[in-house]
Write a protein that holds these residues in place. Structure first.
Motif, PDB file in Angstrom:
ATOM      1  N   MET A 157       0.823  -1.212   0.000  1.00 15.49           N
ATOM      2  CA  MET A 157       0.000   0.000   0.000  1.00 15.49           C
ATOM      3  C   MET A 157       0.857   1.262   0.000  1.00 15.49           C
ATOM      4  N   SER A 158       1.995   1.229   0.696  1.00 17.30           N
ATOM      5  CA  SER A 158       2.859   2.421   0.670  1.00 17.30           C
ATOM      6  C   SER A 158       3.511   2.592  -0.693  1.00 17.30           C
ATOM      7  N   ALA A 159       3.775   1.496  -1.383  1.00 20.55           N
ATOM      8  CA  ALA A 159       4.317   1.601  -2.744  1.00 20.55           C
ATOM      9  C   ALA A 159       3.295   2.238  -3.670  1.00 20.55           C
ATOM     10  N   ILE A 160       2.035   1.876  -3.503  1.00 18.74           N
ATOM     11  CA  ILE A 160       0.974   2.491  -4.303  1.00 18.74           C
ATOM     12  C   ILE A 160       0.830   3.959  -3.932  1.00 18.74           C
ATOM     13  N   GLY A 161       0.926   4.249  -2.629  1.00 20.75           N
ATOM     14  CA  GLY A 161       0.823   5.632  -2.178  1.00 20.75           C
ATOM     15  C   GLY A 161       1.978   6.494  -2.618  1.00 20.75           C
ATOM     16  N   SER A 162       3.148   5.889  -2.861  1.00 23.71           N
ATOM     17  CA  SER A 162       4.311   6.677  -3.290  1.00 23.71           C
ATOM     18  C   SER A 162       4.151   7.193  -4.721  1.00 23.71           C
ATOM     19  N   ALA A 173       1.596  13.593  -3.187  1.00 25.21           N
ATOM     20  CA  ALA A 173       1.646  13.959  -1.758  1.00 25.21           C
ATOM     21  C   ALA A 173       2.725  13.128  -1.054  1.00 25.21           C
ATOM     22  N   ALA A 174       3.686  13.821  -0.438  1.00 25.08           N
ATOM     23  CA  ALA A 174       4.808  13.133   0.217  1.00 25.08           C
ATOM     24  C   ALA A 174       4.374  12.404   1.483  1.00 25.08           C
ATOM     25  N   TRP A 175       3.286  12.798   2.104  1.00 27.42           N
ATOM     26  CA  TRP A 175       2.843  12.195   3.358  1.00 27.42           C
ATOM     27  C   TRP A 175       2.012  10.939   3.156  1.00 27.42           C
ATOM     28  N   LEU A 176       1.546  10.676   1.933  1.00 27.84           N
ATOM     29  CA  LEU A 176       0.613   9.582   1.697  1.00 27.84           C
ATOM     30  C   LEU A 176       1.254   8.205   1.901  1.00 27.84           C
ATOM     31  N   ALA A 177       2.452   8.002   1.373  1.00 26.98           N
ATOM     32  CA  ALA A 177       3.085   6.682   1.478  1.00 26.98           C
ATOM     33  C   ALA A 177       3.356   6.280   2.939  1.00 26.98           C
ATOM     34  N   PRO A 178       3.995   7.134   3.768  1.00 22.90           N
ATOM     35  CA  PRO A 178       4.226   6.719   5.155  1.00 22.90           C
ATOM     36  C   PRO A 178       2.938   6.550   5.950  1.00 22.90           C
ATOM     37  N   LEU A 228       0.002   5.654   4.759  1.00 17.36           N
ATOM     38  CA  LEU A 228      -0.597   4.392   4.320  1.00 17.36           C
ATOM     39  C   LEU A 228       0.124   3.202   4.940  1.00 17.36           C
ATOM     40  N   PHE A 229       1.456   3.265   4.989  1.00 13.54           N
ATOM     41  CA  PHE A 229       2.236   2.170   5.574  1.00 13.54           C
ATOM     42  C   PHE A 229       1.801   1.910   7.011  1.00 13.54           C
ATOM     43  N   PHE A 230       1.845   2.950   7.846  1.00 11.55           N
ATOM     44  CA  PHE A 230       1.525   2.756   9.255  1.00 11.55           C
ATOM     45  C   PHE A 230       0.040   2.487   9.471  1.00 11.55           C
ATOM     46  N   GLY A 231      -0.812   3.099   8.680  1.00 13.59           N
ATOM     47  CA  GLY A 231      -2.251   2.856   8.804  1.00 13.59           C
ATOM     48  C   GLY A 231      -2.619   1.424   8.472  1.00 13.59           C
ATOM     49  N   VAL A 232      -2.089   0.914   7.371  1.00  8.97           N
ATOM     50  CA  VAL A 232      -2.381  -0.464   6.972  1.00  8.97           C
ATOM     51  C   VAL A 232      -1.736  -1.450   7.945  1.00  8.97           C
ATOM     52  N   LEU A 233      -0.540  -1.150   8.427  1.00  7.81           N
ATOM     53  CA  LEU A 233       0.134  -2.028   9.387  1.00  7.81           C
ATOM     54  C   LEU A 233      -0.677  -2.148  10.683  1.00  7.81           C
ATOM     55  N   ILE A 234      -1.108  -1.032  11.220  1.00  5.25           N
ATOM     56  CA  ILE A 234      -1.886  -1.053  12.464  1.00  5.25           C
ATOM     57  C   ILE A 234      -3.254  -1.693  12.233  1.00  5.25           C
ATOM     58  N   SER A 235      -3.909  -1.357  11.144  1.00  5.88           N
ATOM     59  CA  SER A 235      -5.218  -1.944  10.841  1.00  5.88           C
ATOM     60  C   SER A 235      -5.117  -3.446  10.624  1.00  5.88           C
ATOM     61  N   GLY A 236      -4.082  -3.867   9.922  1.00  6.55           N
ATOM     62  CA  GLY A 236      -3.892  -5.298   9.685  1.00  6.55           C
ATOM     63  C   GLY A 236      -3.651  -6.071  10.964  1.00  6.55           C
ATOM     64  N   MET A 237      -2.862  -5.510  11.862  1.00  5.47           N
ATOM     65  CA  MET A 237      -2.597  -6.200  13.117  1.00  5.47           C
ATOM     66  C   MET A 237      -3.846  -6.260  13.999  1.00  5.47           C
ATOM     67  N   MET A 238      -4.623  -5.178  14.013  1.00  6.53           N
ATOM     68  CA  MET A 238      -5.867  -5.201  14.784  1.00  6.53           C
ATOM     69  C   MET A 238      -6.867  -6.178  14.177  1.00  6.53           C
ATOM     70  N   GLY A 239      -6.938  -6.227  12.865  1.00  2.49           N
ATOM     71  CA  GLY A 239      -7.825  -7.180  12.199  1.00  2.49           C
ATOM     72  C   GLY A 239      -7.422  -8.615  12.480  1.00  2.49           C
ATOM     73  N   LEU A 240      -6.109  -8.873  12.505  1.00  3.98           N
ATOM     74  CA  LEU A 240      -5.639 -10.225  12.807  1.00  3.98           C
ATOM     75  C   LEU A 240      -5.970 -10.633  14.238  1.00  3.98           C
ATOM     76  N   LYS A 241      -5.958  -9.665  15.147  1.00  6.28           N
ATOM     77  CA  LYS A 241      -6.288  -9.980  16.541  1.00  6.28           C
ATOM     78  C   LYS A 241      -7.687 -10.580  16.615  1.00  6.28           C
ATOM     79  N   TYR A 242      -8.628  -9.989  15.914  1.00  3.81           N
ATOM     80  CA  TYR A 242      -9.994 -10.495  15.930  1.00  3.81           C
ATOM     81  C   TYR A 242     -10.141 -11.758  15.084  1.00  3.81           C
ATOM     82  N   ALA A 243      -9.457 -11.834  13.971  1.00  2.00           N
ATOM     83  CA  ALA A 243      -9.547 -13.017  13.113  1.00  2.00           C
ATOM     84  C   ALA A 243      -8.916 -14.236  13.788  1.00  2.00           C
ATOM     85  N   LEU A 244      -7.778 -14.046  14.457  1.00  2.00           N
ATOM     86  CA  LEU A 244      -7.115 -15.168  15.119  1.00  2.00           C
ATOM     87  C   LEU A 244      -7.776 -15.538  16.438  1.00  2.00           C
ATOM     88  N   GLY A 245      -8.511 -14.600  17.027  1.00  5.59           N
ATOM     89  CA  GLY A 245      -9.189 -14.894  18.283  1.00  5.59           C
ATOM     90  C   GLY A 245     -10.156 -16.057  18.153  1.00  5.59           C
TER      91      GLY A 245
END
Length: 150
Positions: A103-108, A112-117, A119-136
C-alpha cells in the motif's frame, strides 16, 4: 495425537504448577540457547530467547485413559505442530508487513509526500488489529497440546 519423536512437532518439557477448570497450569523452563549466544558471540537468536520460565494454561484432553489430571509438580510434555508455528508467524508478521509495503508503494505514486508513510503505518496497524480479531476465533489451533505426564 502427535508423536513425541516426530520431526513435524516442537516438543517442550514442563512442570505442573497448578490447575484451572479445564486442565493444568504448567511452567515451561527457559530455553538455554547455544554457548556462543550465551557469550554474546552468536547469531543473535539468543537475544530473543526467554531468560526465565513462564506459565501457560493447557487444557487436558478428555480422551485420557483414566480421566485424571496430572499430579502437581509432575513433568509433562507439550507439543505443537511446526506448521502451526510457521503459519502463525507468517500471519502475525509477514502478512501485515507485506500489505503495508504494497500500500505504501501504491501511495508513493501520488504527489503527496505524506501519503506513502501514512498508508504504511495505517495499513500495518489496521492489519494487526484485524488479525487480533480473526485469530481470536481460531486461537485453539495455535495452542500447545499436552501429550503425556511422567
Amino acid at each position: 495425537m502427535f508423536q513425541g519423536t516426530d520431526e513435524r512437532v516442537i516438543e517442550r518439557r514442563a512442570k505442573v504448577v497448578g490447575y484451572h477448570p479445564h486442565g493444568v497450569v504448567v511452567e515451561v523452563a527457559a530455553s538455554p540457547g547455544c554457548a556462543q549466544c550465551a557469550k554474546g558471540q552468536g547469531c543473535g537468536a539468543g537475544l530473543l530467547a526467554r531468560r526465565s520460565a513462564w506459565q501457560l494454561a493447557v487444557d487436558v484432553p478428555s480422551s485420557r485413559e483414566d480421566g485424571s489430571m496430572p499430579a502437581l509438580h509432575s513433568e509433562v510434555t507439550l507439543v505443537m505442530p511446526r506448521a502451526s508455528v510457521t503459519q502463525l508467524t507468517w500471519m502475525v508478521y509477514g502478512l501485515p508487513l507485506l500489505l503495508a509495503l504494497a500500500m505504501s508503494a501504491i501511495g508513493s505514486l501520488s504527489a503527496a509526500a505524506w501519503l506513502a508513510p501514512s498508508l504504511f503505518f495505517g495499513v500495518l496497524i489496521s492489519g494487526m488489529m484485524g488479525l487480533k480479531y480473526a485469530l481470536g476465533q481460531r486461537a485453539e489451533n495455535f495452542r500447545p497440546r499436552l501429550t503425556d505426564a511422567v
